[in-house]
Design a protein around this motif. Structure first.
Motif, mmCIF file in Angstrom:
data_model
loop_
_atom_site.group_PDB
_atom_site.id
_atom_site.type_symbol
_atom_site.label_atom_id
_atom_site.label_comp_id
_atom_site.label_asym_id
_atom_site.label_seq_id
_atom_site.Cartn_x
_atom_site.Cartn_y
_atom_site.Cartn_z
ATOM 1 N N MET A 251 10.694 22.905 78.540
ATOM 2 C CA MET A 251 12.034 23.379 78.963
ATOM 3 C C MET A 251 12.132 24.898 78.773
ATOM 4 O O MET A 251 12.375 25.403 77.689
ATOM 5 C CB MET A 251 13.106 22.680 78.132
ATOM 6 N N ALA A 252 11.961 25.568 79.875
ATOM 7 C CA ALA A 252 12.029 27.042 79.804
ATOM 8 C C ALA A 252 13.415 27.503 79.350
ATOM 9 O O ALA A 252 14.427 26.929 79.720
ATOM 10 C CB ALA A 252 11.730 27.616 81.187
ATOM 11 N N ARG A 253 13.418 28.503 78.566
ATOM 12 C CA ARG A 253 14.673 29.057 78.071
ATOM 13 C C ARG A 253 15.281 29.871 79.194
ATOM 14 O O ARG A 253 14.771 30.928 79.553
ATOM 15 C CB ARG A 253 14.335 29.931 76.858
ATOM 16 N N ARG A 254 16.358 29.351 79.747
ATOM 17 C CA ARG A 254 16.932 30.008 80.911
ATOM 18 C C ARG A 254 18.058 30.952 80.539
ATOM 19 O O ARG A 254 19.023 30.552 79.911
ATOM 20 C CB ARG A 254 17.434 28.966 81.916
ATOM 21 N N ARG A 255 17.898 32.193 80.901
ATOM 22 C CA ARG A 255 18.947 33.169 80.639
ATOM 23 C C ARG A 255 19.608 33.517 81.953
ATOM 24 O O ARG A 255 19.013 33.399 83.023
ATOM 25 C CB ARG A 255 18.331 34.437 80.017
ATOM 26 N N GLN A 256 20.805 33.970 81.823
ATOM 27 C CA GLN A 256 21.529 34.378 83.022
ATOM 28 C C GLN A 256 20.711 35.458 83.715
ATOM 29 O O GLN A 256 20.234 36.387 83.069
ATOM 30 C CB GLN A 256 22.887 34.941 82.597
ATOM 31 N N ALA A 257 20.535 35.333 84.997
ATOM 32 C CA ALA A 257 19.752 36.316 85.737
ATOM 33 C C ALA A 257 20.453 37.674 85.724
ATOM 34 O O ALA A 257 19.886 38.676 85.289
ATOM 35 C CB ALA A 257 19.543 35.840 87.168
ATOM 36 N N VAL B 85 27.790 36.588 89.469
ATOM 37 C CA VAL B 85 28.830 35.560 89.341
ATOM 38 C C VAL B 85 28.955 35.264 87.851
ATOM 39 O O VAL B 85 27.949 34.978 87.191
ATOM 40 C CB VAL B 85 28.439 34.265 90.085
ATOM 41 N N PRO B 86 30.152 35.360 87.319
ATOM 42 C CA PRO B 86 30.306 35.141 85.872
ATOM 43 C C PRO B 86 29.979 33.716 85.451
ATOM 44 O O PRO B 86 30.191 32.775 86.203
ATOM 45 C CB PRO B 86 31.774 35.456 85.601
ATOM 46 N N SER B 87 29.476 33.593 84.257
ATOM 47 C CA SER B 87 29.197 32.278 83.691
ATOM 48 C C SER B 87 30.501 31.719 83.152
ATOM 49 O O SER B 87 31.167 32.349 82.333
ATOM 50 C CB SER B 87 28.187 32.419 82.554
ATOM 51 N N ILE B 88 30.858 30.540 83.601
ATOM 52 C CA ILE B 88 32.130 30.019 83.118
ATOM 53 C C ILE B 88 32.033 29.613 81.650
ATOM 54 O O ILE B 88 33.022 29.633 80.939
ATOM 55 C CB ILE B 88 32.667 28.840 83.964
ATOM 56 N N ALA B 89 30.836 29.308 81.206
ATOM 57 C CA ALA B 89 30.674 28.969 79.791
ATOM 58 C C ALA B 89 31.018 30.202 78.954
ATOM 59 O O ALA B 89 31.748 30.125 77.967
ATOM 60 C CB ALA B 89 29.248 28.518 79.513
ATOM 61 N N ALA B 90 30.499 31.328 79.371
ATOM 62 C CA ALA B 90 30.765 32.564 78.626
ATOM 63 C C ALA B 90 32.235 32.955 78.740
ATOM 64 O O ALA B 90 32.839 33.422 77.771
ATOM 65 C CB ALA B 90 29.874 33.690 79.145
ATOM 66 N N ALA C 275 30.168 24.453 76.394
ATOM 67 C CA ALA C 275 30.133 25.878 76.738
ATOM 68 C C ALA C 275 29.405 26.634 75.626
ATOM 69 O O ALA C 275 28.531 27.454 75.888
ATOM 70 C CB ALA C 275 31.547 26.420 76.914
ATOM 71 N N MET D 273 25.899 28.561 75.660
ATOM 72 C CA MET D 273 25.811 29.963 75.266
ATOM 73 C C MET D 273 24.746 30.167 74.198
ATOM 74 O O MET D 273 24.102 31.208 74.151
ATOM 75 C CB MET D 273 27.157 30.428 74.719
ATOM 76 N N ALA E 249 24.877 30.180 88.834
ATOM 77 C CA ALA E 249 25.277 31.226 87.889
ATOM 78 C C ALA E 249 26.528 30.812 87.118
ATOM 79 O O ALA E 249 26.631 31.019 85.914
ATOM 80 C CB ALA E 249 25.533 32.536 88.643
ATOM 81 N N ALA E 250 27.452 30.201 87.798
ATOM 82 C CA ALA E 250 28.709 29.832 87.157
ATOM 83 C C ALA E 250 28.537 28.662 86.200
ATOM 84 O O ALA E 250 29.052 28.672 85.086
ATOM 85 C CB ALA E 250 29.752 29.495 88.210
ATOM 86 N N ARG F 118 25.400 26.954 85.443
ATOM 87 C CA ARG F 118 24.116 26.832 84.752
ATOM 88 C C ARG F 118 23.761 25.380 84.465
ATOM 89 O O ARG F 118 23.547 25.006 83.295
ATOM 90 C CB ARG F 118 24.132 27.622 83.438
#
Lengths: 348, 348
Positions: A1-7, A52-57, B56, B60, B129-130, B132
Motif C-alpha cells: 500500500m503506497a503512501r499516497r500524498r496529495q499531489a 482541488v482541496p481535500s475535504i478531509a483536510a 478524515a 490526514m 483529490a477531494a 482520496r
DNA sequence: TTGAAAGCGCTAACAG
DNA sequence: CTGTTAGCGCTTTCAA
C-alpha cells in the motif's frame, strides 16, 4: 500500500501564486476580503495546477465536510433492492439529492440504519463520528424519531426531515400526503364512485395517517360515507390481498392503495375474483414506481416528487451551512396524480 | 454554523485507558504489537466511550480513507433515473457494494462522470483529490478507458474493473457475457429455433462484442447459420424497434436482445405486426430488470449478478488495502438464465 | 511492546 | 486586505 500524498496542495498553489496559504484558503472559500486582482491571480494558479482541496483536510481544519448523509431504513431498503420489484425510492433520492449536492461541491452518502431498538443510535452515532457530515436527510419512518433528532441536535448537524410536518429540530419537508389522498379520492368521486375504499399504510409511518385524512376529507366533500371502506395494510403484498378482500366485501367499486405493492395485490385479487379493471373496479396506486406503468392496465397513480423534495432538502442544508437564515416552516412539494387506464366510471 | 468538534477522540480514550495515543491507534488498527491485556483494556475504554475514529483524521494521518468510489456514466444513469423504467443497475451495485463495504467499515460513494472528452479526466481528478478514496470501481463503458486507468494508476488507487476481461491496471471482474450470450442462444436452439436473431449493444461497450461472440458460438454449436441475424442497437428503445424489424424481415423466429429496453421494443414490434409471443416469436432479454417480470408475457432473461460482482469488487479492493496478495486473473461471476414464458418451440 | 515527536492539508484566530 | 501562528485527530516515524 503506497503512501499516497496529495499531489497538489494549498502550499503549491500559494507558492505558485506567491501568496500565503491563508490567502489561497480565502479564495477557495470565496471570502470577501480578498482583492479582486489577488483572487484572480490565485484562481489562475489553482486552475493551472488543477488544485482541488481535500475535504478531509478541510474538515480537520474546522470547516465543513461537504458530506450529506441520506438515512434510509436498512431492512426495507435492502428488501426492495433484493426483490427487484422496481421500487426506485433511493434512485429518486439520488437523482434529486446527489445531483444537487454535486452542483455545490457536496457529496451525498446513502446510509442504511436499523430502525429497531437502540441499534439506530449506535449506528447513527458511529456514522456521525466517522464522517462528520454537515447535514443529515431523514426519510420515513425516521423523520420524526425523537431519539435520532435528539442525537442530531446535540451534534449541531443540519437536519432535513422528509415526509414530516411536525416541527422539531431541523426542518420538515412534505409531499403533502393529505392533499394527495384527497386528489386520488376526488378523482374517483368525480368519476361517479360512491364506495371508494382506502388501503392504508402502517401506523409507524406518519404519512399513513395523512393519506387517510385526505381520503376522509374528499369523501366528506363528495358527501360519501366511509363505513367499512378503510382497511389497514403494512405496505406489503400480503397485507394488500387481505385488505382488498375486505374492501370488496364491503362493496367498494374503487380502491386507493397506499403504495404500489398493495396496488399490485388489488390487481391480483381482482383477477382471481374475475373482476375487470377498470370495468368492475377502479384502482389508484399511491406510488408511481416503474412497474405500475407495465401492469395491465397501467395504473392511475399519485406521483410523489421524491427527487424534487430531496433536492430541496440538500439545498436547504447547504444554505444553512453557508449561514443562511433558517425558515422553520415545513416546505411543501406537492404530489400530483397521473391518470392512466385503471380508473373509469363505475359499472361501465 | 456552530464549530463542531469531535465529541470523543483518541485522546479521551487514551486518557481513560491510561495509555498513549499511539497504543490506542494500534488497537484501532489491529496491529499485532500490543499486549492482549493492554488491547483489551483499550478496547474496553473505546466501547465505554463509544469512540469511533474520524475517517478524515485517519486519512490526514496518512492512513486509509475508508472510501470507495463507484464510477458510473452520468448521462446514462441520470436518464435511467429520470425515465423510471425500472433499470436498477445502481441499486444492485449498492446492494452488493455498499452493504459489503459497510461490513468492513468502508463507505461506497456513487460518483457520476461525463464520458465525453476530457471532462472525465477533470472530474475524476477532482473527485480523487477531494475524497482520496482507497479504491475506485469502474463500470462499463469506463472499465477499460485508458485515460482513466492511467490517472488512477498514477495515484496508486486500487481499481476494480467491472465488465472487463482485459488486463491492465487494477483487476477485472466479468459476468462472462460470452457465456451468457451462449446460454440464451442455446436455450432457443434447444427449443428448436433455427433462425435466432441477435440485437447487439453499442460498440462502445466491450461486452457487446462478447455477447455477440457467445451467440455466434452457440449458433455454430447448433449447426445454425447467422446470415442476416445480427442487428446492431444502442441499448435504446428506438434502436430496438429498427433492429427487430430487420431481424423479422430476415426470418427470425427467436430474438435475443442485449438489454431490457431493446427487448421491450421487440415486444412492441411483435404487437404491431400481430405476432404472438412466444407463439410466433420467442424472446430473451439480456437484463432481468424489474419490468421484464411485468410484461406480457414475462420475459425469459439473462440475470446479471451485479450485486455479487460489486460485492466482490469491494472485497478485493479492501483486501488489497489490507496488504493482501494481488491476483491478476479476471474474476468471473457467471450470469444465469431465468426462464419465463416468452420462449417456446417455434411455430407452436 | 510502548511512548514521544513530527506532520498530514487545511482553517480559525489573531496580528499587522 | 494579508500573513502568521496554532491547532484539528490521527498515523507515521523514531526512540526507549
Amino acid at each position: 500500500m503506497a503512501r499516497r500524498r496529495q499531489a497538489v496542495t494549498i502550499k503549491h498553489v500559494a507558492a505558485d501564486a506567491g501568496v500565503s496559504l491563508q490567502t489561497v484558503s480565502r479564495v477557495i472559500n470565496k471570502e470577501a476580503s480578498v482583492r479582486p486582482e489577488m483572487a484572480e491571480r490565485v484562481q489562475a494558479s489553482i486552475d493551472k495546477l488543477g488544485y482541488v482541496p481535500s475535504i478531509a483536510a478541510q474538515r480537520m481544519g474546522g470547516s465543513r465536510s461537504y458530506l450529506i448523509l441520506a438515512l434510509n431504513d436498512r431492512e426495507r431498503t435492502i428488501a426492495d433492492w433484493r426483490e427487484r420489484q422496481g421500487t426506485d425510492w433511493v434512485d429518486q433520492m439520488m437523482l434529486g439529492g446527489m445531483v444537487k449536492a454535486a452542483e455545490h461541491g457536496y457529496r451525498l452518502i446513502v446510509e442504511l440504519v436499523d430502525t429497531h431498538s437502540d441499534h439506530i443510535e449506535r449506528e447513527l452515532s458511529a456514522a456521525l463520528a466517522a464522517l462528520r457530515p454537515d447535514g443529515v436527510i431523514l426519510t420515513p419512518p425516521h423523520s420524526e424519531n425523537p431519539l435520532i433528532l435528539k442525537l442530531l441536535e446535540a451534534q449541531h448537524v443540519s437536519v432535513a426531515r422528509i415526509g414530516s410536518l411536525r416541527d422539531g429540530y431541523g426542518f420538515a419537508l412534505t409531499m403533502d400526503d393529505e392533499r394527495a389522498g384527497r386528489l386520488a379520492t376526488a378523482h374517483l368521486a368525480e368519476l361517479g364512485h360512491a364506495r371508494i375504499g382506502f388501503i392504508a399504510g402502517p401506523e409507524a409511518y406518519e404519512l399513513s395517517g395523512w393519506r387517510i385524512e385526505g381520503w376522509r376529507q374528499a369523501m366528506a366533500a363528495a358527501g360519501l360515507g366511509t363505513e367499512g371502506l378503510l382497511a389497514r395494510g403494512d405496505f406489503g403484498y400480503e397485507s394488500g390481498l387481505a385488505a382488498t378482500g375486505a374492501l370488496l366485501d364491503a362493496g367498494a367499486t374503487a380502491i386507493v392503495a397506499s403504495n404500489d405493492r398493495m396496488a399490485l395485490a388489488v390487481l391480483e385479487v381482482a383477477r382471481t375474483r374475475g373482476l375487470s379493471i377498470p370495468g368492475d373496479l377502479s384502482l389508484v396506486s399511491f406510488d408511481d414506481t416503474p412497474i405500475v406503468r407495465f401492469t395491465h392496465p397501467p395504473l392511475t397513480a399519485v406521483v410523489q416528487p421524491i427527487a424534487e423534495v430531496t433536492a430541496r432538502a440538500v439545498e436547504r442544508i447547504i444554505a444553512e451551512q453557508a449561514g443562511g437564515e433558517f425558515d422553520p416552516a415545513p416546505e411543501v412539494v406537492p404530489a400530483s396524480l397521473t391518470i392512466r387506464t385503471s380508473t373509469a366510471p363505475p359499472g361501465q
